[in-house]
Design a protein around this motif. Structure first.
Motif, PDB file in Angstrom:
ATOM      1  N   LEU A  64       0.838  -1.202   0.000  1.00 52.78           N
ATOM      2  CA  LEU A  64       0.000   0.000   0.000  1.00 52.78           C
ATOM      3  C   LEU A  64       0.872   1.250   0.000  1.00 52.78           C
ATOM      4  O   LEU A  64       0.599   2.221  -0.722  1.00 52.78           O
ATOM      5  CB  LEU A  64      -0.910  -0.020   1.232  1.00 52.78           C
ATOM      6  CG  LEU A  64      -1.943   1.098   1.297  1.00 52.78           C
ATOM      7  CD1 LEU A  64      -2.858   1.058   0.090  1.00 52.78           C
ATOM      8  CD2 LEU A  64      -2.765   0.978   2.571  1.00 52.78           C
ATOM      9  N   THR A  80       0.905   4.167  -2.819  1.00 52.48           N
ATOM     10  CA  THR A  80       0.385   5.502  -2.505  1.00 52.48           C
ATOM     11  C   THR A  80       1.476   6.561  -2.407  1.00 52.48           C
ATOM     12  O   THR A  80       1.181   7.727  -2.590  1.00 52.48           O
ATOM     13  CB  THR A  80      -0.378   5.495  -1.166  1.00 52.48           C
ATOM     14  OG1 THR A  80       0.467   4.935  -0.178  1.00 52.48           O
ATOM     15  CG2 THR A  80      -1.665   4.720  -1.274  1.00 52.48           C
ATOM     16  N   LEU A 112       1.763   9.116  -4.986  1.00 56.42           N
ATOM     17  CA  LEU A 112       0.548   9.922  -5.166  1.00 56.42           C
ATOM     18  C   LEU A 112       0.461  11.039  -4.137  1.00 56.42           C
ATOM     19  O   LEU A 112      -0.232  12.025  -4.348  1.00 56.42           O
ATOM     20  CB  LEU A 112      -0.682   9.025  -5.048  1.00 56.42           C
ATOM     21  CG  LEU A 112      -0.774   7.938  -6.118  1.00 56.42           C
ATOM     22  CD1 LEU A 112      -1.904   6.991  -5.784  1.00 56.42           C
ATOM     23  CD2 LEU A 112      -0.985   8.558  -7.476  1.00 56.42           C
ATOM     24  N   VAL A 113       1.154  10.856  -2.991  1.00 59.59           N
ATOM     25  CA  VAL A 113       1.112  11.880  -1.960  1.00 59.59           C
ATOM     26  C   VAL A 113       2.006  13.053  -2.361  1.00 59.59           C
ATOM     27  O   VAL A 113       1.828  14.173  -1.910  1.00 59.59           O
ATOM     28  CB  VAL A 113       1.546  11.283  -0.604  1.00 59.59           C
ATOM     29  CG1 VAL A 113       1.479  12.311   0.494  1.00 59.59           C
ATOM     30  CG2 VAL A 113       0.648  10.101  -0.260  1.00 59.59           C
ATOM     31  N   PRO A 173      -2.443  11.772 -11.993  1.00 62.44           N
ATOM     32  CA  PRO A 173      -3.187  10.520 -11.851  1.00 62.44           C
ATOM     33  C   PRO A 173      -2.584   9.366 -12.632  1.00 62.44           C
ATOM     34  O   PRO A 173      -2.760   8.214 -12.273  1.00 62.44           O
ATOM     35  CB  PRO A 173      -4.579  10.879 -12.396  1.00 62.44           C
ATOM     36  CG  PRO A 173      -4.394  12.114 -13.181  1.00 62.44           C
ATOM     37  CD  PRO A 173      -3.240  12.836 -12.582  1.00 62.44           C
ATOM     38  N   THR A 174      -1.842   9.667 -13.694  1.00 59.02           N
ATOM     39  CA  THR A 174      -1.266   8.576 -14.480  1.00 59.02           C
ATOM     40  C   THR A 174       0.110   8.175 -13.949  1.00 59.02           C
ATOM     41  O   THR A 174       0.778   7.344 -14.537  1.00 59.02           O
ATOM     42  CB  THR A 174      -1.155   8.961 -15.961  1.00 59.02           C
ATOM     43  OG1 THR A 174      -0.542  10.241 -16.037  1.00 59.02           O
ATOM     44  CG2 THR A 174      -2.515   9.001 -16.623  1.00 59.02           C
ATOM     45  N   ASP A 175       0.523   8.805 -12.810  1.00 61.75           N
ATOM     46  CA  ASP A 175       1.818   8.440 -12.241  1.00 61.75           C
ATOM     47  C   ASP A 175       1.756   7.184 -11.382  1.00 61.75           C
ATOM     48  O   ASP A 175       2.741   6.799 -10.784  1.00 61.75           O
ATOM     49  CB  ASP A 175       2.381   9.590 -11.395  1.00 61.75           C
ATOM     50  CG  ASP A 175       2.781  10.767 -12.259  1.00 61.75           C
ATOM     51  OD1 ASP A 175       2.896  10.561 -13.475  1.00 61.75           O
ATOM     52  OD2 ASP A 175       2.956  11.865 -11.735  1.00 61.75           O
ATOM     53  N   LEU A 176       0.597   6.567 -11.299  1.00 60.58           N
ATOM     54  CA  LEU A 176       0.496   5.335 -10.522  1.00 60.58           C
ATOM     55  C   LEU A 176       1.335   4.268 -11.219  1.00 60.58           C
ATOM     56  O   LEU A 176       1.070   3.899 -12.355  1.00 60.58           O
ATOM     57  CB  LEU A 176      -0.967   4.892 -10.438  1.00 60.58           C
ATOM     58  CG  LEU A 176      -1.237   3.639  -9.613  1.00 60.58           C
ATOM     59  CD1 LEU A 176      -0.905   3.879  -8.150  1.00 60.58           C
ATOM     60  CD2 LEU A 176      -2.677   3.206  -9.752  1.00 60.58           C
ATOM     61  N   GLN A 177       2.360   3.795 -10.513  1.00 58.63           N
ATOM     62  CA  GLN A 177       3.272   2.834 -11.122  1.00 58.63           C
ATOM     63  C   GLN A 177       2.743   1.428 -10.870  1.00 58.63           C
ATOM     64  O   GLN A 177       2.729   0.978  -9.750  1.00 58.63           O
ATOM     65  CB  GLN A 177       4.655   2.983 -10.501  1.00 58.63           C
ATOM     66  CG  GLN A 177       5.078   4.423 -10.403  1.00 58.63           C
ATOM     67  CD  GLN A 177       6.336   4.692 -11.169  1.00 58.63           C
ATOM     68  OE1 GLN A 177       7.271   3.924 -11.118  1.00 58.63           O
ATOM     69  NE2 GLN A 177       6.351   5.789 -11.883  1.00 58.63           N
ATOM     70  N   LEU A 178       2.291   0.798 -11.909  1.00 60.25           N
ATOM     71  CA  LEU A 178       1.786  -0.561 -11.780  1.00 60.25           C
ATOM     72  C   LEU A 178       2.889  -1.538 -12.162  1.00 60.25           C
ATOM     73  O   LEU A 178       3.888  -1.168 -12.755  1.00 60.25           O
ATOM     74  CB  LEU A 178       0.555  -0.746 -12.665  1.00 60.25           C
ATOM     75  CG  LEU A 178      -0.565   0.271 -12.406  1.00 60.25           C
ATOM     76  CD1 LEU A 178      -1.739   0.016 -13.314  1.00 60.25           C
ATOM     77  CD2 LEU A 178      -1.003   0.255 -10.958  1.00 60.25           C
TER      78      LEU A 178
END
Lengths: 245, 252
Positions: free
Chosen positions: B158, B162, B165-166, B172-177
């Motif tokens: 988690l 997260t 993102l903080v 929003p597209t910076d979420l690294q999957l």
């Protein structure tokens, strides 16, 4: 008597920490209860925002509200010193040495206050603000009273931090949901554009990105519109078909 | 004790990142967790409005299959953990209890080579943001000590998802999957099918899942065929019969 009333307030405060906690209600009731418990004439609470700027969040009377605002405006006074130093600041008689806070002392006397005791809202190294207790007549607070007052300030601090943590959790959760949804939305929009324009999904992404840039929009908003309006966005479809000939 | 546990688990994660010569990512946590538990598969999935269960890092082919089954069938231990916001421990997917709870999924998971699964929700306050699933080929119940470690891995997952993102500059597209590009194909295929059958995305997604279930294939394989344009869906006609192909779908 002091301890019994204080114990009641602690129990009340503990209750506010559970459901439907509103930090402003909490601090307002704390200011009002502080007046009763410590037998002072007024109480006010200053709280720092995350950038360290102090604001007035609660006052037991109009006079103390004006005096707290005066301190913030003039950047001078015992509550500010208390916040900056993180330690208790007291003045039992403001008329004895007015040179310490010349403008504040004059304003206080005009509003009918002669004594002030300020306690920091502090948890370990972190100072969140200050609570000020004011008296009309010159007065020294007994030592047991100051001990209890600081304990009350500590409870207020825990309440505020608790609320902030919950609020930050919510913000982080929303950001995480938003980020994930944006990803999924973009993939769905790529597929939809690929099908409508008869191109492959890689090309669809390039077209979506170019369209978003040309129209100064975000990828998410273009994706959302494409999905919401399955027959529309004909300019985007035309651009995609043209691109591949 | 708990501090030592956290230090030890993070030590395993760091050691993995160092060995790979890469910064810590969601995949690092997935792989470190699989190693620490000797697991057949580990899946980290997030939840959102558009997808109840979205795998963001998966290790092991059996875990891919379990994730696929849970999405296709809409039931399973991970979905239960997300709904109830609590840990779901299934020591034996072949047990009668598991068969009652997940009548279609449990036998399919066993057939896919998964006999036990432990699911830990990724909790932020009262909200479940996702899950960490640890699967084994044999029946087993993790010890309380292992469960403590698994919860630290869940916290780490988690945190990694997260923390960027903080950062106020993150978009929003910076979420690294993780390495789960095959799941993106499911969403791409959903968008394509929505255009093919002129329906909303929810309906299109149901059509995809139904096709996979009836054909006995994985959702990812079906999605790959749609994206590769070897499979397309036809709209249903008003009298209930599909246009063109008898089953409403056509293979090119």
């Amino acid at each position: 008597m002091l301890y019994r009333r204080t114990a009641q307030v602690f129990v009340e405060l503990a209750d506010t920490l559970v459901a439907g906690f509103d930090v402003i209600d909490f601090l307002q009731s704390l200011a009002e209860r502080a007046v009763e418990i410590f037998d002072v004439d007024a109480a006010g609470i200053l709280l720092a925002d995350p950038r360290g700027t102090l604001t007035l969040v609660a006052a037991s009377s109009e006079e103390v509200r004006l005096l707290e605002l005066f301190q913030l405006q003039e950047e001078e006074g015992p509550c500010l010193d208390c916040y900056r130093s993180g330690t208790e600041v007291t003045c039992a008689d403001l008329s004895v040495d007015p040179s310490q806070w010349p403008r504040f002392s004059a304003a206080a006397r005009e509003l009918g206050f002669s004594a002030v005791h300020a306690f920091p809202l502090r948890l370990r190294d972190q100072v969140l603000g200050a609570i000020g207790l004011f008296n009309a007549a010159p007065r020294e607070l007994p030592e047991d009273t100051t001990t209890v007052a600081q304990a009350l300030a500590d409870v207020a601090t825990i309440g505020i931090l608790n609320e902030r943590t919950l609020r930050e959790h919510q913000v982080v959760t929303e950001q995480l949901h938003f980020a994930l949804n944006s990803r999924i939305l973009l993939e769905q929009a790529k597929g939809m554009l690929a099908e409508r324009a008869r191109i492959d999904v890689g090309e669809a992404f390039a077209v979506l990105r170019k369209y978003a840039r040309d129209h100064n929009r975000t990828l998410s908003s273009v994706s959302q519109e494409l999905i919401d309006n399955r027959a529309g966005m004909t300019d985007l479809i035309a651009a995609a078909r043209k691109r591949t000939g | 004790m708990e501090q030592q546990r956290a230090e030890r688990v993070w030590g395993l994660i760091y050691a993995h990142a160092r060995a790979d010569g890469l910064p810590i990512s969601i995949d690092t946590i997935c792989h470190a967790c699989a190693d620490a538990f000797g697991a057949t598969g580990v899946t980290i999935a997030l939840t959102g409005d558009l997808a109840v269960y979205e795998p963001v890092s998966v290790t092991g082919p059996a875990a891919h299959r379990l994730a696929d089954l849970q999405i296709t069938l809409g039931e399973g231990p991970a979905l239960a953990a997300l709904t109830d916001r609590r840990t779901v421990l299934v020591p034996d997917l072949g047990s009668p209890e598991a068969a009652v709870r997940w009548p279609v999924l449990a036998p399919a998971a066993v057939e896919a080579g998964i006999r036990s699964v432990h699911v830990f929700p990724l909790l932020l306050g009262a909200i479940a943001c996702g899950v960490l699933e640890i699967s084994h080929a044999d029946t087993r119940l993790l010890t309380p000590d292992e469960i403590g470690d698994a919860m630290i891995f869940a916290d780490a997952a988690l945190l990694i998802q997260t923390h960027q993102l903080v950062n106020p500059d993150a978009g929003p597209t910076d979420l690294q999957l993780g390495q789960v590009e095959r799941w993106a194909e499911v969403h791409q295929a959903t968008g394509m099918v929505a255009a093919q059958i002129d329906a909303d995305l929810t309906t299109a997604f149901v059509r995809l899942r139904a096709h996979a279930y009836v054909a006995g294939r994985s959702l990812r394989e079906v999605a790959q065929d749609v994206v590769a344009r070897t499979l397309r869906m036809e709209p249903w006609t008003p009298n209930g019969a599909p246009n063109g192909a008898p089953n409403g779908e056509s293979e090119d």
